[in-house]
Scaffold this motif. Structure first.
Motif, PDB file in Angstrom:
ATOM      1  N   ASP A   1      -0.199   8.018   5.877  1.00  0.00           N
ATOM      2  CA  ASP A   1      -1.586   9.213   5.726  1.00  0.00           C
ATOM      3  C   ASP A   1      -1.211   9.716   4.351  1.00  0.00           C
ATOM      4  OD1 ASP A   1      -3.090  11.199   6.605  1.00  0.00           O
ATOM      5  OD2 ASP A   1      -1.172  12.532   7.696  1.00  0.00           O
ATOM      6  N   ASP A   2      -0.238  10.205   3.718  1.00  0.00           N
ATOM      7  CA  ASP A   2       0.557  11.043   2.390  1.00  0.00           C
ATOM      8  C   ASP A   2       0.383   9.307   1.645  1.00  0.00           C
ATOM      9  OD1 ASP A   2       0.641  12.642   4.320  1.00  0.00           O
ATOM     10  OD2 ASP A   2       2.615  12.867   4.931  1.00  0.00           O
ATOM     11  N   SER A   3       0.020   8.435   1.869  1.00  0.00           N
ATOM     12  CA  SER A   3      -0.134   7.525   0.474  1.00  0.00           C
ATOM     13  C   SER A   3      -1.773   7.468  -0.234  1.00  0.00           C
ATOM     14  CB  SER A   3       0.308   5.726   1.622  1.00  0.00           C
ATOM     15  OG  SER A   3       0.123   4.996  -0.004  1.00  0.00           O
ATOM     16  N   ASN A   4      -0.834   7.566  -2.242  1.00  0.00           N
ATOM     17  CA  ASN A   4      -1.688   7.760  -2.863  1.00  0.00           C
ATOM     18  C   ASN A   4      -1.852   6.020  -3.119  1.00  0.00           C
ATOM     19  OD1 ASN A   4      -1.360  10.269  -2.526  1.00  0.00           O
ATOM     20  ND2 ASN A   4      -0.048  10.741  -3.688  1.00  0.00           N
ATOM     21  N   ASP A   5      -1.524   5.466  -2.364  1.00  0.00           N
ATOM     22  CA  ASP A   5      -1.151   3.638  -2.915  1.00  0.00           C
ATOM     23  C   ASP A   5      -2.600   3.059  -2.832  1.00  0.00           C
ATOM     24  OD1 ASP A   5      -1.856   0.886  -3.184  1.00  0.00           O
ATOM     25  OD2 ASP A   5       0.644   0.878  -2.542  1.00  0.00           O
ATOM     26  N   PRO A   6      -3.887   2.985  -3.345  1.00  0.00           N
ATOM     27  CA  PRO A   6      -5.398   2.731  -3.036  1.00  0.00           C
ATOM     28  C   PRO A   6      -5.576   1.136  -2.051  1.00  0.00           C
ATOM     29  CG  PRO A   6      -5.436   2.248  -5.446  1.00  0.00           C
ATOM     30  CD  PRO A   6      -3.893   2.851  -4.592  1.00  0.00           C
ATOM     31  N   ASN A   7      -3.766  -0.142  -2.478  1.00  0.00           N
ATOM     32  CA  ASN A   7      -4.420  -0.714  -1.897  1.00  0.00           C
ATOM     33  C   ASN A   7      -4.094  -0.884  -0.183  1.00  0.00           C
ATOM     34  OD1 ASN A   7      -4.179  -2.540  -4.088  1.00  0.00           O
ATOM     35  ND2 ASN A   7      -2.705  -1.835  -4.661  1.00  0.00           N
ATOM     36  N   LEU A   8      -3.090   0.118   0.141  1.00  0.00           N
ATOM     37  CA  LEU A   8      -3.169   0.171   1.722  1.00  0.00           C
ATOM     38  C   LEU A   8      -3.692   1.224   2.001  1.00  0.00           C
ATOM     39  CD1 LEU A   8       0.995   1.317   1.228  1.00  0.00           C
ATOM     40  CD2 LEU A   8      -0.214  -0.748   1.591  1.00  0.00           C
ATOM     41  N   TYR A   9      -4.910   1.534   1.387  1.00  0.00           N
ATOM     42  CA  TYR A   9      -6.241   2.487   1.898  1.00  0.00           C
ATOM     43  C   TYR A   9      -6.521   1.384   2.837  1.00  0.00           C
ATOM     44  CZ  TYR A   9      -9.866   5.790   3.530  1.00  0.00           C
ATOM     45  OH  TYR A   9     -10.472   6.721   4.112  1.00  0.00           O
ATOM     46  N   PRO A  10      -7.010   0.670   3.015  1.00  0.00           N
ATOM     47  CA  PRO A  10      -8.188  -0.423   4.043  1.00  0.00           C
ATOM     48  C   PRO A  10      -7.447  -0.680   4.957  1.00  0.00           C
ATOM     49  CG  PRO A  10      -7.741  -0.703   1.575  1.00  0.00           C
ATOM     50  CD  PRO A  10      -7.518  -0.644   1.427  1.00  0.00           C
ATOM     51  N   LEU A  11      -5.223  -0.197   5.028  1.00  0.00           N
ATOM     52  CA  LEU A  11      -5.046  -0.775   6.200  1.00  0.00           C
ATOM     53  C   LEU A  11      -4.356   0.614   7.106  1.00  0.00           C
ATOM     54  CD1 LEU A  11      -3.027  -2.454   7.933  1.00  0.00           C
ATOM     55  CD2 LEU A  11      -0.973  -1.798   6.197  1.00  0.00           C
ATOM     56  N   PHE A  12      -4.937   1.655   6.616  1.00  0.00           N
ATOM     57  CA  PHE A  12      -4.891   2.920   6.699  1.00  0.00           C
ATOM     58  C   PHE A  12      -5.661   3.132   7.534  1.00  0.00           C
ATOM     59  CE2 PHE A  12      -6.174   7.476   6.871  1.00  0.00           C
ATOM     60  CZ  PHE A  12      -5.350   7.893   7.486  1.00  0.00           C
ATOM     61  N   CYS A  13      -6.772   2.962   7.249  1.00  0.00           N
ATOM     62  CA  CYS A  13      -8.468   2.791   7.870  1.00  0.00           C
ATOM     63  C   CYS A  13      -8.482   2.529   9.159  1.00  0.00           C
ATOM     64  CB  CYS A  13      -9.863   2.710   6.648  1.00  0.00           C
ATOM     65  SG  CYS A  13      -9.756   4.280   5.787  1.00  0.00           S
ATOM     66  N   GLU A  14      -7.988   1.005   9.039  1.00  0.00           N
ATOM     67  CA  GLU A  14      -7.578   0.452  10.540  1.00  0.00           C
ATOM     68  C   GLU A  14      -7.653   0.251  11.203  1.00  0.00           C
ATOM     69  OE1 GLU A  14     -10.093  -2.504  12.347  1.00  0.00           O
ATOM     70  OE2 GLU A  14     -10.184  -2.346  10.420  1.00  0.00           O
ATOM     71  N   ALA A  15      -5.708   0.960  10.674  1.00  0.00           N
ATOM     72  CA  ALA A  15      -4.963   1.884  12.020  1.00  0.00           C
ATOM     73  C   ALA A  15      -5.395   2.944  12.512  1.00  0.00           C
ATOM     74  CB  ALA A  15      -3.445   1.633  11.443  1.00  0.00           C
ATOM     75  N   LYS A  16      -6.305   3.606  11.597  1.00  0.00           N
ATOM     76  CA  LYS A  16      -6.597   4.702  11.940  1.00  0.00           C
ATOM     77  C   LYS A  16      -8.101   4.061  13.326  1.00  0.00           C
ATOM     78  CE  LYS A  16      -8.636   8.955  10.996  1.00  0.00           C
ATOM     79  NZ  LYS A  16      -8.938   9.896   9.785  1.00  0.00           N
ATOM     80  N   SER A  17      -8.818   3.601  12.719  1.00  0.00           N
ATOM     81  CA  SER A  17      -9.738   3.136  13.984  1.00  0.00           C
ATOM     82  C   SER A  17      -9.652   2.031  15.109  1.00  0.00           C
ATOM     83  CB  SER A  17     -10.887   2.492  12.714  1.00  0.00           C
ATOM     84  OG  SER A  17     -11.748   1.482  13.582  1.00  0.00           O
ATOM     85  N   ALA A  18      -8.381   1.554  14.909  1.00  0.00           N
ATOM     86  CA  ALA A  18      -7.608   1.151  15.705  1.00  0.00           C
ATOM     87  C   ALA A  18      -7.459   1.906  17.247  1.00  0.00           C
ATOM     88  CB  ALA A  18      -7.280  -0.292  15.358  1.00  0.00           C
ATOM     89  N   ALA A  19      -6.325   2.828  16.766  1.00  0.00           N
ATOM     90  CA  ALA A  19      -5.764   3.317  17.368  1.00  0.00           C
ATOM     91  C   ALA A  19      -6.778   4.819  18.154  1.00  0.00           C
ATOM     92  CB  ALA A  19      -4.690   4.627  16.653  1.00  0.00           C
TER      93      ALA A  19
END
Length: 63
Positions: free
Chosen positions: A36-54
């Protein structure tokens, strides 16, 4: 590696039993919370997918 994690999440959340059993809840929420607090653009797709799946998880059906 991140793309493989995203693919695994997508595949699992499509299965009705995975949305109901609750086994993924802690993992998805952990990924979402840690990124949630990461500024790494490479991790953003994983964050979005985890949020959507949850958000797609349903009430625990199996105990």
């Amino acid at each position: 590696m991140i793309q493989q994690l995203i693919k695994n999440i997508q595949t699992s959340i499509e299965l009705s039993k995975c949305r109901h059993c609750g086994c993924m809840r802690e993992s998805l929420e952990g990924i979402r919370d840690r990124l949630d607090d990461s500024n790494d653009p490479n991790l953003y797709p994983l964050f979005c997918e985890a949020k959507s799946a949850a958000a797609r998880l349903e009430a625990v059906e199996y105990t």
